[in-house]
Design a protein around this motif. Structure first.
Motif, PDB file in Angstrom:
ATOM      1  N   CYS A  37      47.783  21.301  29.621  1.00  0.00           N
ATOM      2  CA  CYS A  37      46.884  22.341  29.130  1.00  0.00           C
ATOM      3  C   CYS A  37      45.804  22.701  30.149  1.00  0.00           C
ATOM      4  O   CYS A  37      45.964  23.595  30.943  1.00  0.00           O
ATOM      5  N   GLY A  38      44.663  22.036  30.100  1.00  0.00           N
ATOM      6  CA  GLY A  38      43.560  22.331  31.006  1.00  0.00           C
ATOM      7  C   GLY A  38      42.684  23.477  30.557  1.00  0.00           C
ATOM      8  O   GLY A  38      41.744  23.862  31.260  1.00  0.00           O
ATOM      9  N   ALA A  39      42.956  24.060  29.393  1.00  0.00           N
ATOM     10  CA  ALA A  39      42.199  25.231  28.931  1.00  0.00           C
ATOM     11  C   ALA A  39      40.712  24.942  28.755  1.00  0.00           C
ATOM     12  O   ALA A  39      39.881  25.799  29.059  1.00  0.00           O
ATOM     13  N   CYS A  40      40.370  23.755  28.297  1.00  0.00           N
ATOM     14  CA  CYS A  40      38.947  23.446  28.092  1.00  0.00           C
ATOM     15  C   CYS A  40      38.191  23.459  29.423  1.00  0.00           C
ATOM     16  O   CYS A  40      37.033  23.867  29.477  1.00  0.00           O
ATOM     17  N   CYS A  41      38.859  23.065  30.493  1.00  0.00           N
ATOM     18  CA  CYS A  41      38.243  23.023  31.821  1.00  0.00           C
ATOM     19  C   CYS A  41      38.047  24.418  32.413  1.00  0.00           C
ATOM     20  O   CYS A  41      37.406  24.557  33.452  1.00  0.00           O
ATOM     21  N   ALA A  42      38.625  25.404  31.754  1.00  0.00           N
ATOM     22  CA  ALA A  42      38.512  26.779  32.233  1.00  0.00           C
ATOM     23  C   ALA A  42      37.982  27.684  31.127  1.00  0.00           C
ATOM     24  O   ALA A  42      38.346  28.858  31.052  1.00  0.00           O
ATOM     25  N   SER A  43      37.131  27.124  30.266  1.00  0.00           N
ATOM     26  CA  SER A  43      36.597  27.913  29.153  1.00  0.00           C
ATOM     27  C   SER A  43      35.112  27.702  28.875  1.00  0.00           C
ATOM     28  O   SER A  43      34.471  28.589  28.331  1.00  0.00           O
ATOM     29  N   PHE A  44      34.580  26.552  29.210  1.00  0.00           N
ATOM     30  CA  PHE A  44      33.220  26.219  28.793  1.00  0.00           C
ATOM     31  C   PHE A  44      32.318  25.817  29.958  1.00  0.00           C
ATOM     32  O   PHE A  44      32.782  25.231  30.931  1.00  0.00           O
ATOM     33  N   ARG A  45      31.039  26.106  29.822  1.00  0.00           N
ATOM     34  CA  ARG A  45      30.023  25.632  30.767  1.00  0.00           C
ATOM     35  C   ARG A  45      29.831  24.144  30.486  1.00  0.00           C
ATOM     36  O   ARG A  45      29.754  23.734  29.339  1.00  0.00           O
ATOM     37  N   VAL A  46      29.768  23.340  31.535  1.00  0.00           N
ATOM     38  CA  VAL A  46      29.625  21.893  31.376  1.00  0.00           C
ATOM     39  C   VAL A  46      28.306  21.443  31.981  1.00  0.00           C
ATOM     40  O   VAL A  46      28.176  21.281  33.192  1.00  0.00           O
ATOM     41  N   ASP A  47      27.309  21.268  31.117  1.00  0.00           N
ATOM     42  CA  ASP A  47      25.987  20.790  31.521  1.00  0.00           C
ATOM     43  C   ASP A  47      25.819  19.342  31.084  1.00  0.00           C
ATOM     44  O   ASP A  47      26.311  18.954  30.020  1.00  0.00           O
ATOM     45  N   PHE A  48      25.105  18.560  31.891  1.00  0.00           N
ATOM     46  CA  PHE A  48      24.891  17.150  31.579  1.00  0.00           C
ATOM     47  C   PHE A  48      23.636  16.650  32.289  1.00  0.00           C
ATOM     48  O   PHE A  48      23.094  17.329  33.169  1.00  0.00           O
ATOM     49  N   ALA A  49      23.176  15.484  31.920  1.00  0.00           N
ATOM     50  CA  ALA A  49      21.948  14.903  32.478  1.00  0.00           C
ATOM     51  C   ALA A  49      22.126  14.525  33.944  1.00  0.00           C
ATOM     52  O   ALA A  49      23.187  14.027  34.340  1.00  0.00           O
TER      53      ALA A  49
END
Length: 110
Positions: free
Chosen positions: A11-23
């Protein structure tokens, strides 16, 4: 019984759909695990995976082709939002639909 491949590996769709912010503490240089070159500082306390704020989004750590064969190049060192993401939940279904993939069928999620 044949060994089945986890649906996320095709799949991999989540890795190409959302902004990934973290501490920022999750970055290697701050004692965490996320490799430095793959994220940018957003604020003094927040970092973002490179590529996830682009249009179209695609995380810099994503390898392969979405919907065919995809993998996280830093799976063992990925940030908390990626660790907390659940295959088969609403966000997963939205991401898959964005990329023309059907929702995961019940029972395919390990």
């Amino acid at each position: 019984m044949p060994h089945s491949v986890h649906p996320c590996l095709t799949c991999g769709a989540c890795c190409a759909s959302f902004r990934v912010d973290f501490a920022v503490e999750e970055m290697q240089e701050m004692g965490g695990t996320v490799p430095g070159g793959l994220a940018v500082e957003v604020t003094r306390t927040t970092c973002r995976m490179r590529g996830t704020d682009h249009v179209p989004a695609r995380c810099a750590a994503l390898t392969g082709k979405i919907g065919e064969k995809a993998a996280c190049g830093i799976y063992e060192w990925r940030p908390s939002p990626c660790r907390e993401f659940e295959a088969g939940d609403d966000a997963c279904h939205r991401a898959r639909l964005r990329h023309g993939l059907p929702p995961l069928a019940e029972g395919l999620i390990f």
